[in-house]
Design an enzyme around this catalytic site. Structure first.
Site, short mmCIF file in Angstrom:
data_model
loop_
_atom_site.label_atom_id
_atom_site.label_comp_id
_atom_site.label_asym_id
_atom_site.label_seq_id
_atom_site.Cartn_x
_atom_site.Cartn_y
_atom_site.Cartn_z
N GLU A 254 16.62 -6.02 14.61
CA GLU A 254 17.27 -4.72 14.45
C GLU A 254 18.40 -4.52 15.46
OE1 GLU A 254 16.62 -3.22 11.88
OE2 GLU A 254 14.61 -3.85 11.30
N ARG B 251 8.74 8.57 5.52
CA ARG B 251 8.46 8.44 4.08
C ARG B 251 6.99 8.68 3.79
NH1 ARG B 251 6.53 4.27 1.26
NH2 ARG B 251 6.70 2.90 3.08
N CYS C 59 8.46 2.93 14.20
CA CYS C 59 9.14 1.75 14.76
C CYS C 59 10.46 2.15 15.42
CB CYS C 59 9.41 0.72 13.66
SG CYS C 59 7.92 0.00 12.96
N HIS D 283 11.39 -6.53 13.12
CA HIS D 283 10.46 -6.25 12.04
C HIS D 283 9.95 -7.56 11.44
CE1 HIS D 283 11.59 -1.85 11.48
NE2 HIS D 283 10.26 -1.87 11.38
#
Length: 206
Positions: A83, A93, A146, A170
């Site tokens: 990332e 979500r 995260c 990830h």
């Protein structure tokens, strides 16, 4: 080249109905190891907004690491995802493990809009590809827990030790998880561990 300062590597507890999380399965393989003179400390973070960031912040202040490598699960990805950016946003979500589901909220009021990873993202990507491990550079760590821990780690280190490096990676599902998701993308644990070994050695060899 020896780091001298310790390394902090983190993973998460399972979430979203899973019973395992590859990030912690990988991180704990490095617990209490020494690599090129640097002692590695592994921490399992709760997948809970606020709690995860607080635990990580305390660990950073206690250990004073030269490197913080944070790992998380991204079940829809087939590659190791390095990332680039953590954003000042919590927009979940799904609920976290405490049932919290923030929407369109800042992680830190009056904090910077974003922090860039201080790891050499492109170099790590190239190192993984050279070892024939599927990898990609990803723009953002998302807006779940995260992202929150990546943002907080970089925020703390910006004040505590600007020379320390930190970033987030990830990881895909493990094969045993993918079976439950109609054979979603996955990667063997041994390959994920090998990938993080390469990442750590690339960083320490600089």
């Amino acid at each position: 080249m020896s780091y001298n300062a310790p390394i902090l590597i983190t993973g998460f507890t399972p979430f979203g109905g899973e019973t395992i999380n590859p990030s912690w399965q990988v991180a704990q393989r490095f617990a209490d190891r020494e690599m090129l003179g640097a002692r590695i400390h592994a921490i399992e973070l709760p997948t809970v907004f606020g709690d995860a960031e607080a635990i990580l912040q305390r660990a950073i202040r206690k250990r004073r690491p030269g490197l913080v490598l944070m790992l998380g699960e991204a079940g829809n990805r087939s590659r190791i995802s390095i990332e680039r950016v953590a954003i000042n946003l919590a927009d979940a979500r799904i609920p976290d493990n405490a049932g919290k589901q923030p929407k369109d909220q800042p992680l830190l009021k009056n904090g910077p809009a974003a922090y860039f990873s201080t790891l050499p993202v492109s170099q790590l990507h190239e190192s993984l590809l050279a070892a024939e491990i599927p990898a990609e550079c990803s723009l953002s760590a998302g807006s779940f827990v995260c992202n929150a821990v990546m943002y907080r780690a970089l925020h703390v280190l910006a004040d505590l030790d600007a020379s320390a490096r930190a970033g987030f990676i990830h990881l895909p599902y493990l094969p045993e998880q993918a079976v439950k998701h109609r054979f979603a993308p996955s990667m063997a644990l041994s390959d994920q561990v090998a990938a993080i070994e390469i990442v750590l050695r690339t960083l320490l060899d600089q």
